[in-house]
Write a protein that holds these residues in place. Structure first.
Motif, mmCIF file in Angstrom:
data_model
loop_
_atom_site.group_PDB
_atom_site.id
_atom_site.type_symbol
_atom_site.label_atom_id
_atom_site.label_comp_id
_atom_site.label_asym_id
_atom_site.label_seq_id
_atom_site.Cartn_x
_atom_site.Cartn_y
_atom_site.Cartn_z
ATOM 1 N N PHE A 28 12.526 63.126 45.421
ATOM 2 C CA PHE A 28 13.453 64.237 45.217
ATOM 3 C C PHE A 28 14.791 64.047 45.930
ATOM 4 C CE2 PHE A 28 10.573 66.607 42.798
ATOM 5 C CZ PHE A 28 9.315 66.530 43.371
ATOM 6 N N ASP A 29 15.786 64.772 45.448
ATOM 7 C CA ASP A 29 17.140 64.704 45.998
ATOM 8 C C ASP A 29 17.215 65.527 47.281
ATOM 9 O OD1 ASP A 29 20.444 65.449 44.576
ATOM 10 O OD2 ASP A 29 19.807 64.793 46.563
ATOM 11 N N LEU A 30 17.204 64.833 48.418
ATOM 12 C CA LEU A 30 17.132 65.519 49.704
ATOM 13 C C LEU A 30 18.419 66.268 50.058
ATOM 14 C CD1 LEU A 30 15.213 62.748 51.696
ATOM 15 C CD2 LEU A 30 14.283 64.782 50.590
ATOM 16 N N SER A 31 19.478 66.036 49.293
ATOM 17 C CA SER A 31 20.712 66.746 49.602
ATOM 18 C C SER A 31 20.665 68.185 49.110
ATOM 19 C CB SER A 31 21.904 66.015 48.969
ATOM 20 O OG SER A 31 21.844 66.155 47.551
ATOM 21 N N LYS A 32 19.682 68.470 48.256
ATOM 22 C CA LYS A 32 19.575 69.827 47.717
ATOM 23 C C LYS A 32 18.623 70.649 48.591
ATOM 24 C CE LYS A 32 21.598 68.997 43.491
ATOM 25 N NZ LYS A 32 20.915 68.205 42.444
ATOM 26 N N ARG A 33 18.537 71.963 48.267
ATOM 27 C CA ARG A 33 17.719 72.865 49.078
ATOM 28 C C ARG A 33 16.242 72.687 48.742
ATOM 29 N NH1 ARG A 33 18.031 79.503 49.086
ATOM 30 N NH2 ARG A 33 16.660 79.832 50.893
ATOM 31 N N ILE A 34 15.479 72.273 49.748
ATOM 32 C CA ILE A 34 14.042 72.079 49.546
ATOM 33 C C ILE A 34 13.298 73.019 50.479
ATOM 34 C CG2 ILE A 34 12.129 70.433 49.611
ATOM 35 C CD1 ILE A 34 14.068 68.219 49.008
ATOM 36 N N VAL A 35 12.381 73.793 49.927
ATOM 37 C CA VAL A 35 11.638 74.760 50.744
ATOM 38 C C VAL A 35 10.147 74.462 50.685
ATOM 39 C CG1 VAL A 35 13.364 76.568 50.384
ATOM 40 C CG2 VAL A 35 11.387 76.427 48.874
ATOM 41 N N THR A 36 9.432 74.968 51.682
ATOM 42 C CA THR A 36 7.987 74.751 51.726
ATOM 43 C C THR A 36 7.288 75.882 52.459
ATOM 44 O OG1 THR A 36 6.234 73.209 52.349
ATOM 45 C CG2 THR A 36 8.082 73.415 53.858
ATOM 46 N N THR A 37 5.981 76.005 52.186
ATOM 47 C CA THR A 37 5.161 76.942 52.950
ATOM 48 C C THR A 37 4.361 76.199 54.013
ATOM 49 O OG1 THR A 37 3.464 76.663 51.266
ATOM 50 C CG2 THR A 37 4.821 78.653 51.117
ATOM 51 N N LEU A 38 4.378 74.882 53.946
ATOM 52 C CA LEU A 38 3.523 74.099 54.854
ATOM 53 C C LEU A 38 4.179 73.857 56.205
ATOM 54 C CD1 LEU A 38 2.770 72.925 51.744
ATOM 55 C CD2 LEU A 38 1.181 71.683 53.169
#
Lengths: 246, 461, 194
Positions: C66-76
């Protein structure tokens, strides 16, 4: 010896006597005693399917009168036989009507299930497309229905396999309705003809020289389309194939 | 909204069929879906038993509907869902309007609900100044074209991509001539996303409602129901009374049958179980009758209420495939439509049970084993008795009955018919004979079988 | 008489004699090689599916995919050093711009490739639908054969919202041409942890 009453549907009687003759001969060859009650007319299906079941009382009474005395009643028409099986009733003699419903058979199923035929002295060296009439298929369960997840079988195919030289063609759509449907064929003429044309196309593109079926109503409809379009493909009732000799 | 009132199925079908290339394409597309269904079905050895179980569960539901409705309502309330009851389509629409008005909402996003189509909800709300946008792509396309959906699962199956491209050009400003499905879908995605983000109210349908737990399930492939619902302040679910199932575990049976029957998928991408409102959100559920209790009371036709709206009967029906859903002039079209519609308006829909050859394929694919083709036959008897058959037909039928119930009349009529065909064929072969339009008549043989038999065989008998 | 009373009265009057529920206990799946079965089905639906030994190896895969420059969210929580933890209390609209959401499923179903999630593991209800790309972690031993076993696991369910998700969002509404990415995520990736 089995005593069989020959049930020849009204339109077969009038327009396709050869199919009736072939049925008579096949039954005689199979070793049963065949009687043809000459005063029979019709099973009443054309009225009933159009919503006029209440008008078919006359036909019902006549049928019971003509056919009560036999061990079995056999006819070369799946749709007519199915209609009797499901809708024959009597105000005056329901017991007799019930008995008849249990002993009426279409020709193919009579040969496979009652006579239990194992070979035929028949020859028909042509490419043949088998048209499963809906009444024969989903009504009388003459073959497995393509919609179900169930083991395959086919009574008409079983008999056709006994005919020398006959090659059965494979269709794109195994058991799609031809579009005759009784008065539907004129009440919904455009759809009916389109359905018939599509079946004819399926058979001809897959190489059929003949289209056969247990139902002459389907064949009559398909034949009308074939002739109008000057096709070389012919229709023939299955009795005439099974009775064909070189 | 254009629901053709005066033309019957035969006329509408005739018009559809004139464009043979289009019909072949429409027919082929739906047959392909039937084939996908068959492939999926063959993967499940217990398929026929699942159908039988589903059929029995639904029979149990409609025979205990009173009790299940009370149980369901009780559990909905415990879950914090506000329950409404609507007797008619009009009342349903009034309730939706009242809910929105109370919150001063004048824009709503809607996911697929055939019930709300039946009730003409969108028009009702638009007339009162509330904008409703259909978020399912197929339904959105139909909405911007001001046409009802033609199929309950595939709303615009009758439209070519070029036509859809043209609509998008007109309404969404896409490039003229653009017809690539992926590109068009991306444009719709962007447009609808903005709708989801700005609408305070969302309405969904209900695929299954579980009496035992007071929750309901909504199945989509697009995710549009969830996008609308989880961003909304007010969530409304419209549901026909018959959508209930008794227990949670029964979802295992129904969800295994639904998508395989509909499209050949093992499950829809999203099967969302809505139970309680989000914090700060209001959830409503409207239980709708609109003719269902009347159908419930019809002994021969109540089983039509078992329907889980999969559309497989439409995909297999050769009449449907070759005439298109819009020729049925009813929200629910095809075989199931033909047994539901006469209950809603017998006069208007008297033609539908006759728009069939009674081939029986529909009954075989129905996941809940509704005896559709038997009900079509039975509706014909009712419609004729109620006096909705054309007068000419009745006269013709009476003549036929008279002819066929007497051997002598029959012989005379048969001989006459054959004689005409042999000697003066144009009497029969003319444009007034509908058979003759596109088919030749059978030839009239010299002798009937009976005549031949009497001459040759009767002595042997 | 209220509408409610009117309808209930009509139902009671018109409903037929009660018939019994069938026994559905005979419907069950077979338990062998569920991981392979699940992966085979999920592949046909159009989603990449990876086997991983630990959540750490998932981290590596995510960095690759995935493109790490974008917003990535997680519950973990295990991934919170790299990616933004989802808040259950903010306005769901604020998640409009998330590129990837990485969440953990309760279990998945081999016969149809679907994962089962409740709002408890979604972070917020909107998360698995609003993201552009969905990534779901599933433990191999939690995979069940069919929906029958799935509902046994779910039971009556103590959740406000739950859902099966069986792949990337899709539509075939335009001439039956399959398009992946309708209104929900454009892609769905599943990581099976052994």
């Amino acid at each position: 010896m089995m005593n069989v009453g020959l049930f020849i549907p009204c339109y077969v009687n009038q327009f396709y006597p050869n199919a009736a003759k072939a049925t008579l001969e096949l039954l005689q060859k199979s070793g049963v005693h065949v009687t043809y009650p000459v005063n029979q007319t019709c099973c009443g299906q054309p009225m009933a399917n159009s919503g006029f079941e209440y008008l078919s009382k006359g036909c019902n009474d006549l049928f019971i009168e003509n056919f009560s005395s036999f061990d079995y009643i056999v006819g070369p028409s799946a749709s007519c036989v199915l209609h009797i099986k499901e809708h024959l009733h009597s105000d005056t003699d329901e017991e007799q009507a019930t008995k008849i419903r249990a002993k009426v058979y279409e020709l193919v199923e009579f040969l496979t299930d009652i006579i239990k035929i194992e070979k035929l002295d028949a020859s028909f060296p042509h490419k043949v497309g088998l048209h499963h009439s809906c009444h024969g298929l989903r009504g009388l369960y003459l073959s497995q229905m393509s919609e179900l997840n169930a083991p395959p079988f086919s009574k008409p195919q079983y008999l056709l396999n006994m005919v020398k030289g006959l090659e059965q063609i494979k269709l794109d759509r195994l058991d799609e309705c031809c579009g005759f449907g009784g008065t539907f064929c004129v009440a919904e003429e455009a759809v009916s003809v389109k359905m018939g044309k599509d079946r004819v196309t399926d058979h001809s593109k897959n190489g059929a020289e003949y289209i056969t079926s247990s139902d002459l109503s389907c064949l009559m409809h398909l034949e009308g389309i074939l002739h109008r379009n000057k096709s070389n493909v012919k229709v023939i009732h299955i009795a005439e194939i099974l009775n064909a000799t070189t | 909204m254009s629901q053709t009132k005066t033309k019957d199925h035969a006329a509408l079908a005739g018009a559809f069929i004139k464009d043979e290339e289009r019909v072949n394409w429409h027919d082929g597309a739906l047959w392909y879906i039937r084939e996908k269904r068959d492939l999926a079905v063959k993967q499940i050895p217990e398929w026929e038993q699942l159908r039988e179980a589903a059929s029995m569960i639904k029979s149990n539901v409609i025979s205990n509907l009173h009790q299940y409705l009370l149980q369901f309502e009780d559990n909905l309330k415990k879950n914090g869902i506000i329950v409404h009851w609507a007797d008619s389509a009009e009342e349903h629409n009034e309730i939706v309007y009242a809910i929105l008005k109370a919150k001063e909402i004048n824009q709503m996003v809607k996911s697929k609900s055939m019930l709300t189509e039946e009730c003409h909800l969108n028009e009702y709300l638009e007339e009162r100044g509330i904008e409703v946008i259909n978020s399912d792509l197929g339904e959105y396309i139909q909405q911007i074209d001001n046409e009802p959906p033609s199929h309950i699962v595939l709303p615009c199956i009758h439209k070519r991509k070029e036509e859809i491209g043209e609509l998008f050009h007109e309404h969404l400003g896409t490039e003229k001539g653009l017809s690539d499905p992926t590109l068009l879908t991306r444009v719709a995605r962007k447009h609808l996303r903005n709708i989801f983000l700005t609408r305070r109210a969302a309405l969904t349908g209900v695929n299954f409602a579980v009496a035992e737990t007071g929750e309901y399930v909504v199945c989509t492939n697009e995710g549009n129901a969830d996008m609308g619902a989880h961003l909304s302040e007010v969530q409304i679910a419209s549901m026909g009374l018959e959508k209930l199932i008794p227990q949670k575990k029964h979802l295992g049976v129904f969800l295994r049958l639904l998508a395989r029957s509909a499209t050949g998928q093992p499950i829809t991408i999203y099967s969302s179980h809505y139970k309680k409102p989000r914090k700060g959100q209001e959830m409503h559920l409207i239980l709708v009758d609109a003719g269902r209790t009347r159908q419930l009371g019809r002994k021969d036709f109540r089983d039509s209420l078992k329907c889980i709206k999969c559309g497989s009967c439409m995909n297999t029906c050769p009449v449907y495939r070759k005439s298109g859903g819009l020729s049925y002039h009813n929200t629910i079209s095809g075989p199931i439509g033909a047994i539901l519609a006469p209950n809603l308006d017998m006069k208007r829909h008297a033609d539908l049970p006759f728009a069939s050859t009674l081939c029986g394929s529909c009954s075989n694919v129905c996941p809940v084993k509704i005896n559709i083709h038997d009900q079509l036959y039975k509706w014909r008897q009712v419609i004729v008795k109620e006096g909705y058959a054309a007068n000419t037909k009745t006269l013709g039928m009476k003549t036929m009955a008279w002819t066929l119930s007497s051997p002598a009349n029959f012989r005379k009529a048969g001989k006459a018919g054959r004689w005409f065909l042999q000697n003066i064929p144009f009497v029969v072969n003319n444009p007034f004979n509908p058979w003759y339009r596109q088919r030749d008549m059978p030839e009239g043989p010299k002798e009937s079988f009976a005549e031949w038999f009497v001459k040759n065989e009767i002595k042997k008998q | 008489m209220t509408t409610r009373e009117k309808i209930l009265e009509a139902v009671l009057k018109n409903q037929p004699e009660a018939t019994a529920l069938p026994d559905t206990s005979m419907f069950k799946g077979t338990g062998n090689d569920l991981v392979q079965k699940y992966m085979d089905i999920f592949k046909t639906i159009g989603g990449p599916c990876f086997l991983a030994d630990t959540i750490d190896s998932v981290k590596t895969l995510i960095n690759e995919k995935f493109d790490l420059s974008k917003r990535i969210v997680t519950t973990l929580p295990e991934l919170s050093d790299r990616f933004e933890l989802i808040s259950g209390t903010v306005d769901p609209h604020s998640y409009n711009d998330i590129e990837v959401a990485i969440i953990k499923a309760h279990f998945s179903v081999a016969e149809n490739g679907a994962v089962w999630l409740t709002e408890e593991v979604m972070g917020q209800r909107i998360i698995p639908y609003i993201c552009q790309h969905l990534a779901v972690i599933v433990y191999a031993e939690s995979i069940v054969p069919t929906l029958h076993e799935a509902y046994e696991k779910i039971g009556t369910g103590d959740y406000g919202f739950g859902g099966f998700i069986g792949g990337p969002s899709k539509t075939a509404d335009i001439e039956q041409a399959l398009v992946l990415g309708a209104h929900g995520p454009l892609t769905m990736t599943v990581f099976i942890i052994n």
